[in-house]
Scaffold this active site. Sequence first.
Site, short mmCIF file in Angstrom:
data_model
loop_
_atom_site.label_atom_id
_atom_site.label_comp_id
_atom_site.label_asym_id
_atom_site.label_seq_id
_atom_site.Cartn_x
_atom_site.Cartn_y
_atom_site.Cartn_z
N LYS A 136 0.83 -1.20 0.00
CA LYS A 136 0.00 0.00 0.00
C LYS A 136 0.87 1.25 0.00
CE LYS A 136 -4.09 -2.00 0.54
NZ LYS A 136 -5.19 -1.85 -0.43
N ASP B 5 -0.42 -0.22 -4.42
CA ASP B 5 -1.83 0.18 -4.37
C ASP B 5 -1.97 1.47 -3.59
OD1 ASP B 5 -4.53 0.41 -4.34
OD2 ASP B 5 -4.93 -1.45 -3.24
N GLU C 110 -2.00 0.53 -8.65
CA GLU C 110 -3.45 0.40 -8.54
C GLU C 110 -4.06 1.70 -8.04
OE1 GLU C 110 -4.28 -3.50 -6.95
OE2 GLU C 110 -5.98 -2.66 -5.88
N ASP D 137 -9.36 0.25 -9.39
CA ASP D 137 -9.96 -0.59 -8.35
C ASP D 137 -11.20 0.11 -7.77
OD1 ASP D 137 -10.46 -2.47 -6.45
OD2 ASP D 137 -8.67 -2.13 -5.26
N LYS E 80 -13.60 -7.06 -7.36
CA LYS E 80 -13.82 -7.65 -6.06
C LYS E 80 -15.19 -8.33 -6.13
CE LYS E 80 -11.23 -4.48 -3.10
NZ LYS E 80 -10.14 -4.30 -4.02
MG MG Z 1 -6.89 -1.71 -4.30
#
Ligand code: MG
Length: 329
Positions: free
Chosen positions: A145, A174, A208, A233, A257
Amino acid sequence: MTNDYRFEFRLYQRRFLRSLTTNHGKWDIREGIILRLTDESGRVGWGEIAPISWFGSETLEQALDFCRQLPGEITDETIFSIPDELPACQFGFESACGSEFFSMPNAPCPMPHAQSFSGLLPSGEAALNQWETLWQQGYRTFKWKIGVYAIADELEIFESLIHTLPASTKLRLDANGGLSYEEANLWLWTCDNLKANPELPLEIEFIEQPLPVEQFQQMLELSMSYETAIALDESVATLGQLAACYQQGWRGIFVIKPGIVGSPSRLRKFCHQHQIDTVFSSVFETAIARLAALQLVTELSQNNRAVGFGIDHFFEQEETWLQSLWNDL
Ligand code: MG
């Protein structure tokens, strides 16, 4: 032919072993709803509603309200007319009544080898210490992240990370929409430079969601200006958003997702029609939703990208928690 089901549900809570920090903030407890449908011949189907409202799905409260107003007996028609505003409910109910009825929810979920999973590293410096455990478990793709700490600090940690990770690793970054336009350019530029270095043993797979959802045009422009791939995303949390981004010209990567995107049958149809480049990812669901999600992954994954379900190390083992929800199991 329409089916009738007896419908029951239970709320669950699971505490993360270590709280999950992203640009959206800290997350300590995963709450969701387990569904149980029993058809007329006594077969049982399990489903799970695992919303992430800050990501674009309904709230847990809205999902609970929906479950509470349903009668004890429901039909296929009830399930296939769940409104688009409740995408996690669409997923939970549709997968519960899908072909995969299973009577024992704690039966081991058929999991692909860890190599096909992306392991989630903690944000910041902690990543430098945690990758090794995941590597030993077989992970070869990692997600880290960014956009959590100051960019100068993260770039420095990134520099250490890429020189620490073994050759043949794939790394995903991300940002959860947390970068400014300038910062996104700096990250992409940095990654492009690394890509250009033939001595770099690892692969930066993609960045991302660098920018917030509202800045779609800028992300489209960035995706055309740099070599490093961009995956959307947050921008494609639900089927409606996914279709809209595709129509506006997005041909980069789509992170899906399954747990919150909406109806699995409509997702199937969209993916078959458009042959998009997809990465599938978890919503920190339990084994119930994960099983349904991984079935979709097996069907729809085109390009062999690792799937983002490498999150087991964020929870306690799930052996007995379901029995504690239902005392007649
Ligand atoms: Mg993500």
